[in-house]
Design a protein around this motif. Sequence first.
Motif, PDB file in Angstrom:
ATOM      1  N   ARG A 165     -29.804  12.117  11.284  1.00  0.00           N
ATOM      2  CA  ARG A 165     -31.060  12.198  10.524  1.00  0.00           C
ATOM      3  C   ARG A 165     -31.991  13.307  11.014  1.00  0.00           C
ATOM      4  O   ARG A 165     -33.181  13.310  10.695  1.00  0.00           O
ATOM      5  N   VAL A 166     -31.452  14.249  11.777  1.00  0.00           N
ATOM      6  CA  VAL A 166     -32.338  15.247  12.396  1.00  0.00           C
ATOM      7  C   VAL A 166     -33.009  16.158  11.362  1.00  0.00           C
ATOM      8  O   VAL A 166     -34.165  16.565  11.543  1.00  0.00           O
ATOM      9  N   GLY A 167     -32.299  16.446  10.266  1.00  0.00           N
ATOM     10  CA  GLY A 167     -32.911  17.266   9.209  1.00  0.00           C
ATOM     11  C   GLY A 167     -34.180  16.624   8.672  1.00  0.00           C
ATOM     12  O   GLY A 167     -35.209  17.289   8.471  1.00  0.00           O
ATOM     13  N   GLU A 168     -34.105  15.324   8.471  1.00  0.00           N
ATOM     14  CA  GLU A 168     -35.258  14.545   8.009  1.00  0.00           C
ATOM     15  C   GLU A 168     -36.433  14.672   8.988  1.00  0.00           C
ATOM     16  O   GLU A 168     -37.597  14.745   8.577  1.00  0.00           O
ATOM     17  N   ARG A 169     -36.118  14.666  10.279  1.00  0.00           N
ATOM     18  CA  ARG A 169     -37.181  14.739  11.297  1.00  0.00           C
ATOM     19  C   ARG A 169     -37.870  16.102  11.269  1.00  0.00           C
ATOM     20  O   ARG A 169     -39.093  16.198  11.436  1.00  0.00           O
ATOM     21  N   VAL A 170     -37.073  17.162  11.101  1.00  0.00           N
ATOM     22  CA  VAL A 170     -37.659  18.512  11.042  1.00  0.00           C
ATOM     23  C   VAL A 170     -38.478  18.660   9.759  1.00  0.00           C
ATOM     24  O   VAL A 170     -39.599  19.176   9.777  1.00  0.00           O
ATOM     25  N   ALA A 171     -37.905  18.169   8.657  1.00  0.00           N
ATOM     26  CA  ALA A 171     -38.595  18.280   7.360  1.00  0.00           C
ATOM     27  C   ALA A 171     -39.922  17.529   7.382  1.00  0.00           C
ATOM     28  O   ALA A 171     -40.915  17.982   6.812  1.00  0.00           O
ATOM     29  N   ALA A 172     -39.956  16.377   8.079  1.00  0.00           N
ATOM     30  CA  ALA A 172     -41.189  15.581   8.146  1.00  0.00           C
ATOM     31  C   ALA A 172     -42.324  16.352   8.812  1.00  0.00           C
ATOM     32  O   ALA A 172     -43.497  16.067   8.589  1.00  0.00           O
ATOM     33  N   LEU A 173     -41.973  17.343   9.636  1.00  0.00           N
ATOM     34  CA  LEU A 173     -42.995  18.167  10.284  1.00  0.00           C
ATOM     35  C   LEU A 173     -43.367  19.371   9.418  1.00  0.00           C
ATOM     36  O   LEU A 173     -44.176  20.212   9.830  1.00  0.00           O
ATOM     37  N   GLY A 174     -42.744  19.465   8.247  1.00  0.00           N
ATOM     38  CA  GLY A 174     -43.072  20.556   7.334  1.00  0.00           C
ATOM     39  C   GLY A 174     -42.477  21.893   7.747  1.00  0.00           C
ATOM     40  O   GLY A 174     -42.954  22.953   7.327  1.00  0.00           O
ATOM     41  N   LYS A 175     -41.426  21.857   8.579  1.00  0.00           N
ATOM     42  CA  LYS A 175     -40.838  23.105   9.063  1.00  0.00           C
ATOM     43  C   LYS A 175     -39.682  23.547   8.163  1.00  0.00           C
ATOM     44  O   LYS A 175     -38.985  22.706   7.580  1.00  0.00           O
ATOM     45  N   LYS A 176     -39.503  24.875   8.058  1.00  0.00           N
ATOM     46  CA  LYS A 176     -38.561  25.438   7.079  1.00  0.00           C
ATOM     47  C   LYS A 176     -37.457  26.273   7.713  1.00  0.00           C
ATOM     48  O   LYS A 176     -36.429  26.528   7.088  1.00  0.00           O
ATOM     49  N   SER A 177     -37.685  26.753   8.942  1.00  0.00           N
ATOM     50  CA  SER A 177     -36.758  27.733   9.504  1.00  0.00           C
ATOM     51  C   SER A 177     -36.591  27.478  10.999  1.00  0.00           C
ATOM     52  O   SER A 177     -37.551  27.568  11.762  1.00  0.00           O
ATOM     53  N   VAL A 178     -35.358  27.175  11.385  1.00  0.00           N
ATOM     54  CA  VAL A 178     -35.123  26.648  12.729  1.00  0.00           C
ATOM     55  C   VAL A 178     -34.268  27.584  13.576  1.00  0.00           C
ATOM     56  O   VAL A 178     -33.292  28.153  13.086  1.00  0.00           O
ATOM     57  N   LEU A 179     -34.674  27.735  14.834  1.00  0.00           N
ATOM     58  CA  LEU A 179     -33.775  28.322  15.827  1.00  0.00           C
ATOM     59  C   LEU A 179     -33.020  27.165  16.474  1.00  0.00           C
ATOM     60  O   LEU A 179     -33.620  26.316  17.131  1.00  0.00           O
ATOM     61  N   LEU A 180     -31.717  27.126  16.250  1.00  0.00           N
ATOM     62  CA  LEU A 180     -30.877  26.034  16.756  1.00  0.00           C
ATOM     63  C   LEU A 180     -30.202  26.478  18.044  1.00  0.00           C
ATOM     64  O   LEU A 180     -29.461  27.463  18.052  1.00  0.00           O
ATOM     65  N   VAL A 181     -30.461  25.783  19.129  1.00  0.00           N
ATOM     66  CA  VAL A 181     -29.940  26.173  20.436  1.00  0.00           C
ATOM     67  C   VAL A 181     -28.968  25.102  20.924  1.00  0.00           C
ATOM     68  O   VAL A 181     -29.282  23.912  20.859  1.00  0.00           O
ATOM     69  N   TYR A 182     -27.800  25.521  21.390  1.00  0.00           N
ATOM     70  CA  TYR A 182     -26.857  24.537  21.931  1.00  0.00           C
ATOM     71  C   TYR A 182     -26.035  25.154  23.057  1.00  0.00           C
ATOM     72  O   TYR A 182     -26.189  26.324  23.387  1.00  0.00           O
ATOM     73  N   GLY A 183     -25.178  24.321  23.637  1.00  0.00           N
ATOM     74  CA  GLY A 183     -24.395  24.770  24.784  1.00  0.00           C
ATOM     75  C   GLY A 183     -23.053  25.303  24.341  1.00  0.00           C
ATOM     76  O   GLY A 183     -22.968  26.264  23.584  1.00  0.00           O
ATOM     77  N   GLY A 184     -22.034  24.635  24.791  1.00  0.00           N
ATOM     78  CA  GLY A 184     -20.728  25.185  24.463  1.00  0.00           C
ATOM     79  C   GLY A 184     -19.846  24.134  23.872  1.00  0.00           C
ATOM     80  O   GLY A 184     -20.261  23.371  22.997  1.00  0.00           O
ATOM     81  N   GLY A 185     -18.699  24.062  24.398  1.00  0.00           N
ATOM     82  CA  GLY A 185     -17.557  23.308  23.946  1.00  0.00           C
ATOM     83  C   GLY A 185     -17.796  21.983  23.264  1.00  0.00           C
ATOM     84  O   GLY A 185     -17.610  21.852  22.052  1.00  0.00           O
ATOM     85  N   SER A 186     -18.247  20.993  24.037  1.00  0.00           N
ATOM     86  CA  SER A 186     -18.124  19.619  23.550  1.00  0.00           C
ATOM     87  C   SER A 186     -18.976  19.326  22.313  1.00  0.00           C
ATOM     88  O   SER A 186     -18.539  18.615  21.421  1.00  0.00           O
ATOM     89  N   ALA A 187     -20.171  19.905  22.252  1.00  0.00           N
ATOM     90  CA  ALA A 187     -21.035  19.630  21.102  1.00  0.00           C
ATOM     91  C   ALA A 187     -20.447  20.243  19.828  1.00  0.00           C
ATOM     92  O   ALA A 187     -20.636  19.725  18.729  1.00  0.00           O
ATOM     93  N   VAL A 188     -19.710  21.348  19.999  1.00  0.00           N
ATOM     94  CA  VAL A 188     -19.042  21.968  18.858  1.00  0.00           C
ATOM     95  C   VAL A 188     -17.786  21.166  18.509  1.00  0.00           C
ATOM     96  O   VAL A 188     -17.592  20.752  17.355  1.00  0.00           O
ATOM     97  N   ARG A 189     -16.942  20.932  19.512  1.00  0.00           N
ATOM     98  CA  ARG A 189     -15.667  20.233  19.286  1.00  0.00           C
ATOM     99  C   ARG A 189     -15.860  18.837  18.703  1.00  0.00           C
ATOM    100  O   ARG A 189     -15.081  18.381  17.867  1.00  0.00           O
ATOM    101  N   SER A 190     -16.911  18.152  19.143  1.00  0.00           N
ATOM    102  CA  SER A 190     -17.138  16.780  18.669  1.00  0.00           C
ATOM    103  C   SER A 190     -17.619  16.748  17.223  1.00  0.00           C
ATOM    104  O   SER A 190     -17.688  15.685  16.606  1.00  0.00           O
ATOM    105  N   GLY A 191     -18.000  17.916  16.717  1.00  0.00           N
ATOM    106  CA  GLY A 191     -18.514  17.955  15.343  1.00  0.00           C
ATOM    107  C   GLY A 191     -20.019  17.745  15.276  1.00  0.00           C
ATOM    108  O   GLY A 191     -20.608  17.737  14.188  1.00  0.00           O
ATOM    109  N   LEU A 192     -20.659  17.582  16.427  1.00  0.00           N
ATOM    110  CA  LEU A 192     -22.105  17.309  16.424  1.00  0.00           C
ATOM    111  C   LEU A 192     -22.895  18.480  15.832  1.00  0.00           C
ATOM    112  O   LEU A 192     -23.789  18.279  15.000  1.00  0.00           O
ATOM    113  N   ILE A 193     -22.561  19.700  16.275  1.00  0.00           N
ATOM    114  CA  ILE A 193     -23.303  20.876  15.781  1.00  0.00           C
ATOM    115  C   ILE A 193     -23.149  20.992  14.263  1.00  0.00           C
ATOM    116  O   ILE A 193     -24.130  21.218  13.538  1.00  0.00           O
TER     117      ILE A 193
END
Lengths: 396, 396
Positions: A21-49
């Motif tokens: 539901r993270v999109g909903e949380r960002v939208a609730a703040l009225g924000k339109k353009s995000v810098l998305l920062v993440y690490g490496g392997g596991s967050a990508v491999r797990s499908g989270l990103i």
Amino acid sequence: MDNFEFYRPTQYFFGQGESARVGERVAALGKKSVLLVYGGGSAVRSGLIDSVEKSLESFGIAYVAVGGVQPNPRAALVYTCIEKGRDANVDFVLAVGGGSVIDTAKAAAVGIPHEGDFFEDFYIKGMQPTAGLPHGCVLTIPAAGSEGSNSAVIQKEVDGKVIKQGLSSQFNVPRFAVMDPTLTMTLPDYQTACGATDMMAHVMERYFTNTTDVSITDRICEAVLLSIIETVPRVLEDPHNYGARANLMWAGTLAHNNLCGVGREQDWATHHLEHQLSALYDCAHGAGLAVMFPAWMEYTLNHNVMRFAQFAHRVMGVEMDFADPVNTAREGIVRLRHFFKSIGMPVSFKELGAREEDIPALLNLLGIDKHSEGHFVVLGRDDCEKIYRIAAHCDD
Amino acid sequence: MDNFEFYRPTQYFFGQGESARVGERVAALGKKSVLLVYGGGSAVRSGLIDSVEKSLESFGIAYVAVGGVQPNPRAALVYTCIEKGRDANVDFVLAVGGGSVIDTAKAAAVGIPHEGDFFEDFYIKGMQPTAGLPHGCVLTIPAAGSEGSNSAVIQKEVDGKVIKQGLSSQFNVPRFAVMDPTLTMTLPDYQTACGATDMMAHVMERYFTNTTDVSITDRICEAVLLSIIETVPRVLEDPHNYGARANLMWAGTLAHNNLCGVGREQDWATHHLEHQLSALYDCAHGAGLAVMFPAWMEYTLNHNVMRFAQFAHRVMGVEMDFADPVNTAREGIVRLRHFFKSIGMPVSFKELGAREEDIPALLNLLGIDKHSEGHFVVLGRDDCEKIYRIAAHCDD
């Protein structure tokens, strides 16, 4: 009790399913353009990103992504974040990861609107930011407590010397933190234990204080420590135990949002002593803390035996020796070290892969000739050297 | 652990001298015109209201004042506040007082922008506010925890029946809370003890839950209770002990900002049982709770003996009877009642000035024929009647 201000306007969304539901949380703040920062392997491999990106897209939120944050997060990637964020004219920074990712995002959030060099100005010269983009996070590693704290730690090599430095600022407090314990179920045991050690250290840096008569904050510190100590073995026994993972995750937030520190002087020498170990050996921060905290305690014990006895009795469950409280105090340190060992942490230089002959280099990195360390006991160069030596020799 | 949201964006300014800076706090929010709400005698006589007004004036902030809030705050004064606030076109509401004053201010803050009748819509029909003026407070009585909570309780006589009802809403969370323990030093012992009892009840309503495996929240609850129990006797012994007053004041905030309740089902039956006592007899809420909580505990003990044993052992210091834990559980209730007595609280109907023959009237006020009460044990009319009878007979 000292006067204090406490202001932690982070909105926590805690529980399984929340990360979708993270999109909903960002939208609730009225924000339109995000810098998305993440690490490496596991967050990508797990499908989270992927799932975070889809969630942003479904709310019509644009994003530009920067991956590859390492543990002991480097300034270099923060510069990349700042550049990409400026180019895309982002109005929000979203971290997906653990403390290193969140700290990178925090540094980018104050760096983007800042004209000068963020590291030199905020981390070396000690200037305070006067502006910052709003930011939030999806936490994947309970440890650093960055999701609820006002601090960020960044590392940079300057003139051949590795500087690992923290910045505290109200601009560093996240707008929201999405905390889904299921995301932590695949963490390796070692990383889980390092995280728990870091949490405990965050509490203990605030527990050992010279400020008297802050019973409520003492009790809160003890509560968080007790919960971590009873929970970590359950997590290691069954990494998919949702309840245990959830308790540990929330404990990590309470350990470092300063609820455990209000109304009193705090210490933080052990964190600084450790930062030099992880800077020099690139070891896990939690592992370095498991080595340094008991060593610091042995060295400072005589400064306030009854405080250590209170810790030993209330937190480590040591029976009070009324005839000779120093026995209780000492036994508390023994049991703490035993606890760290039992969850797979190193407790000596040797186990960590550190070398006694590097102590001068560590002291140099610490910059101890230019300032003192700590508050519970104010430490000079000799004191710090002795504490490093205790850590080097504790398994002799 | 249940999923939860936690969002408490109140800025706390805690410590001696803070009340003189309230104008600065309002100005920092960019507000220009304040509805100032307060109670009666002591805040005026002590010069506090004068000093708050001067502080507002020194920052060029206009204000219109409404005094005279009573304990168990009445809707009538909220209507006055709404009218005066609208007439003066205020953009902020400032409460100076205890929970009744803060709750009056909260009700006015959501009532001012609301077209309909605030009490009928929000407190009877259960509508949720969709707007509210920002508000802050200068706390003078540590008890209700309203300075950090999202709830407000208001009382009104409707068709000859006194309705005392709460409203929970994010609009009820104060923007700031100024907490100066020196303001509490002149509180009478009875009021101090009532406040402490209310705090303890706020924690216990959250402690007795059917949600399992929330160790971190359990430990936080126990921490707050332990701190209150060790602090109240020190305050009563020496009402001018700053440290003791400060610990108690901050404990009151943590008891009710829901830190003690996250991730779990809560009960609140005892609060509702008590509200009818204070509605009928206009007694102090804390005094009514000291009578009702042990009675509720006796009645529900068998629902989860080990939970009561945990409370008895960890909070009331009862040695665990491993052969027969119900003995431990029962002894916890005995000690709790003893503690309430020791700080000057009533523990029976007789001591409170309540009458057994009014029990049908209390049940009627409770409206128990239309709904059940509580969650730990779901209570119907018979259960509530039996709990009132335990309270009526406990000193036989």
